[in-house]
Design an enzyme around this catalytic site. Structure first.
Site, PDB file in Angstrom:
ATOM      1  N   ASP A  17       0.863  -1.178   0.000  1.00 21.76           N
ATOM      2  CA  ASP A  17       0.000   0.000   0.000  1.00 21.76           C
ATOM      3  C   ASP A  17       0.902   1.232   0.000  1.00 21.76           C
ATOM      4  OD1 ASP A  17      -2.403   1.627   0.514  1.00 21.76           O
ATOM      5  OD2 ASP A  17      -1.453   1.903   2.472  1.00 21.76           O
ATOM      6  N   ASP A  19      -0.288   5.016   0.859  1.00 17.34           N
ATOM      7  CA  ASP A  19      -0.569   6.031   1.875  1.00 17.34           C
ATOM      8  C   ASP A  19      -0.496   5.449   3.277  1.00 17.34           C
ATOM      9  OD1 ASP A  19      -1.148   7.875  -0.193  1.00 17.34           O
ATOM     10  OD2 ASP A  19      -3.129   6.957  -0.397  1.00 17.34           O
ATOM     11  N   THR A 115      -2.565   0.970  -4.502  1.00 15.18           N
ATOM     12  CA  THR A 115      -3.099   2.101  -3.758  1.00 15.18           C
ATOM     13  C   THR A 115      -4.501   2.464  -4.209  1.00 15.18           C
ATOM     14  OG1 THR A 115      -2.735   4.449  -3.224  1.00 15.18           O
ATOM     15  CG2 THR A 115      -1.982   3.696  -5.386  1.00 15.18           C
ATOM     16  N   LYS A 147     -10.143  -0.749  -3.081  1.00 18.93           N
ATOM     17  CA  LYS A 147     -10.210  -1.299  -1.730  1.00 18.93           C
ATOM     18  C   LYS A 147     -11.494  -0.834  -1.046  1.00 18.93           C
ATOM     19  CE  LYS A 147      -5.170  -0.867  -1.439  1.00 18.93           C
ATOM     20  NZ  LYS A 147      -4.030  -0.285  -0.697  1.00 18.93           N
ATOM     21  N   ASP A 172      -1.629  -0.515   6.055  1.00 18.52           N
ATOM     22  CA  ASP A 172      -1.689   0.229   7.304  1.00 18.52           C
ATOM     23  C   ASP A 172      -3.110   0.489   7.777  1.00 18.52           C
ATOM     24  OD1 ASP A 172      -1.953   3.695   6.833  1.00 18.52           O
ATOM     25  OD2 ASP A 172      -2.171   2.235   5.233  1.00 18.52           O
TER      26      ASP A 172
END
Length: 491
Positions: A17, A19, A115, A147, A172
């Site tokens: 990922d 960010d 992402t 996502k 995260d």
């Protein structure tokens, strides 16, 4: 001697990922949304994080539009503008991120960026991280769904030509974790703002600073349980230094659980004590030793010389497995009656009554102590051939176990009994003991039966080159049976 070689787990790719994982943009995204929300008269709190963190611009814009009444298109444009301004001026790699990317490159492991941000933002970040540090990239512009749907991770795997099950995704947020897990990847979660709970197939760490390719490789290795059925032959006492040789076999085979027969009373306790393992003794003949804790004992505690005894072991993570050790009567011995006396199939089957009754009693004990969710293993010396090995004899002992839902792990891996006979009787008896010079019938009479697990491998095991009876005292192999070792994959 046959043995199993465990292959090095193959880590096909690591999928990152962006960010909050590779770069500290999750904070920038939150600040951008806060700025836009403030302008719409909505002050964000921690309760709003699930609608913001890990979400694409369009999702958060629609959410803000829904609660403020402002036009979604205008909100989306403002979010893009605020976030892009912050990325251009404030992008910072997360601790350990660049070092991990470089170590994966040195190890030859492909990487991908996955992402929910748009392509324009992702390309800015990729440029800041350094050209060539990631092999491919998938953004919110590249899949119909982003996502938490699995589409982005599946698209990255297709682009790399890899199997998701052999990949680790580094995320995260819970949204990203859900996406990666739905795609079938193992997940390393390094939470940035909101906490993420551990779960099966998921590792949670505070940062990337101590993550190595070896640690990621271990995450895609299948969890395994390796078990062995072993008749010790009078406890091993026919061979010099038998206890040390038994311990050497257990250590070198890497087994986790051993079902023992002919323990001579104390073998299970002594072996477990030397290994620092757990043990169970069933009468004077049966035992089970395990590197995993024994949480309950099954069957008759006063089992006689022949019969079965069981335990439940608890594996790491809490999964339990029922393990039984069995030893059935050796007379009359069917292969002798077939080879020496020429008995027809009907007589051979009729003479299995004692062993069949013993097997049925063990199967009742298994049924009485089992539940639907607990895997079962039945290991032992049945002193009877298998109906899967003899085309003309439906040997009833193994047939009864099969009808009770237990499968033969060795024959699952080696279905051809001609090509892979799997003989366990006997590595030290080439000739019959009566001195007649007749060849000893070789057969498969030791088993690892199972249900509720997945077989990865099964082998017959003997170490060294055992000398024939009676010159056996110096043998490295301290038994007159070969052992059976089966490796199972766990849920």
């Amino acid at each position: 001697m046959t043995h199993r070689t465990t292959p090095q787990p193959i880590l096909q790719a690591v999928l990152f990922d962006m960010d909050g994982t590779l770069v500290d943009t999750e904070r920038l995204w939150w600040e951008a949304v806060e700025q836009v929300a403030d302008g719409l008269g909505r002050r964000l709190t921690k309760a709003d994080q699930p609608e913001v963190l890990g979400r694409p611009v369009e999702y958060t814009a629609a959410w803000l539009g829904g609660i403020t009444g402002a036009p979604v298109e205008g909100i989306a444009a403002e979010l893009h503008r605020e976030f892009a301004d912050r990325v251009r001026t404030g992008i910072v790699p997360r601790p350990g991120a660049l070092e991990l990317l470089d170590s994966l490159a040195r190890a030859g492991v492909p990487t991908a960026l996955v992402t929910a941000s748009p392509r324009a933002v992702a390309d800015t970040v990729l440029q800041a991280l350094g050209a060539g540090r990631l092999t491919v990239s998938v953004t919110a512009d590249d899949t119909e769904r982003t996502k938490p749907a699995p589409d982005p991770y599946l698209a990255a795997c297709r682009a790399l030509g890899v199997d998701p099950a052999a990949c680790v995704a580094v995320e995260d947020t819970q949204t990203g974790v859900s996406s990666a897990e739905a795609a079938g990847c193992a997940v390393l979660a390094v939470p940035s703002l909101a906490p993420i709970a551990p779960a099966p197939g998921r590792t949670v760490l505070a940062s990337l600073e101590e993550v190595t390719p070896a640690r990621l490789r271990a995450m895609v290795a299948p969890r395994e349980l390796r078990v062995m059925s072993w008749n010790l032959w009078y406890g091993g006492t026919k061979v010099d230094d038998h206890r040390e040789k038994q311990l050497k076999v257990i250590a070198e085979t890497g087994v986790d659980v051993v079902a023992l027969q002919e323990t001579y009373g104390t073998a299970a306790q002594e072996l477990a004590g030397a290994l620092g393992w757990h043990h169970h003794r069933g009468g004077d003949n049966l035992g089970i030793i395990s590197r995993y804790p024994i949480v309950s004992r099954l069957g008759d505690p006063d089992v006689g010389f022949y019969g079965g005894t069981g335990v439940r072991i608890q594996l790491d993570g809490g999964q339990q497995v029922a393990v039984w050790s069995a030893h059935l009567d050796y007379t009359p011995y069917g292969p002798y009656e077939a080879c020496f006396d020429g008995l027809p199939a009907a007589d051979l089957i009729a003479h299995e009554g004692v062993r069949l009754a013993q097997m049925r009693e063990i199967l009742r004990g298994i049924a009485d102590s089992s539940d639907a969710g607990t895997p079962v293993l039945l290991l032992g010396d049945f002193n009877a051939p298998s109906h899967l090995d003899w085309p003309d004899v439906e040997w009833p002992v193994t047939k009864a176990a099969e009808e009770a839902g237990l499968r033969d792990s060795y024959r699952e891996v080696h279905p051809d009994p001609v090509r892979d006979p799997g003989h366990t009787w006997s590595p030290v008896h080439a000739e019959h003991e009566d001195g007649s010079g007749r060849s000893e019938p070789q057969d498969r009479i030791d088993y690892v039966l199972y249900r509720g697990l997945r077989v990865l491998d099964s082998r017959v095991f003997v170490c060294g080159s055992p000398r024939a009876w009676p010159d056996v005292a110096g043998n490295d192999w301290p038994s007159d049976h070969a052992a059976v070792i089966t490796t199972f994959g766990l849920r």
